[in-house]
Design a protein around this motif. Structure first.
Motif: not given
Length: 194
Positions: A154-166
């Motif tokens: 599920a999306e709720s279990a996802a780990t997201v790596i991002c640099t937004f918002p810069r």
């Protein structure tokens, strides 16, 4: 989305191998100069850098790709678009330049091949961890081994790596950038910024 015919599957696999070989040339150069003195310039601001090694790496990628697939368009982060042909290559010579310039071992070389504006093959090499990721229209590989997709979480279990918002994202979209970040943070398991 293109139908994966046997011909496209074969060509996609061949382009994945080309992407890997070319990315390896750049990765070998970059790991040799990592954490050495280098010329660094601001591209847009102090938060968006370019080094002499971005330019050298992209030149190596362009040369290697054209040696293998001469009828190619190459779109590079530093040098823009050049060439003509059926296959379009997208290259990021140092994906994570700020980290590279600061001596942080979290950067990679990214190469992707598109046919008819659809990505059909890609390679990402992390020279620091010696990890190679690649994919074609039939499979995904880590260090040459085919990886089977695990169960969809599920999306709720996802780990997201991002640099937004810069900062320039915030300049472009204002408070909406913070709202998007809020939604992302609340709808996923965790968000990591690097």
């Amino acid at each position: 989305m293109q139908t994966v015919t046997p011909e496209l599957a074969t060509e996609s696999s061949q382009l994945r191998e080309v992407a890997l070989r070319c990315a390896r040339v750049s990765a070998a150069y970059l790991i040799g100069v990592f954490r050495q003195g280098m010329a660094v310039e601001d591209k847009i601001s102090v938060h968006d850098l370019v080094t002499e090694h971005d330019h050298a790496s992209e030149a190596l990628l362009r040369q290697a790709i054209l040696a293998e697939v001469p009828d190619s368009v190459i779109i590079g982060e530093e040098g823009g678009a050049s060439g003509s042909g059926r296959v379009t290559w997208h290259v990021d010579p140092i994906d994570g330049t700020v980290n590279f310039a600061c001596g942080i071992g979290f950067w990679c070389v990214s190469v992707a091949a598109a046919i008819d504006e659809e990505i059909v093959a890609a390679a990402i090499i992390d020279p620091v961890s010696r990890t190679e990721f690649s994919a074609d229209r039939t499979a995904f590989y880590v260090n040459g081994e085919s990886v089977q997709r695990g169960p969809v979480r599920a999306e709720s279990a996802a780990t997201v790596i991002c640099t937004f918002p810069r900062f320039h994202d915030l300049d472009a979209v204002g408070a909406l950038g913070l709202e998007i970040t809020d939604v992302l943070t609340r709808s996923t398991g965790s968000v990591r910024a690097m």
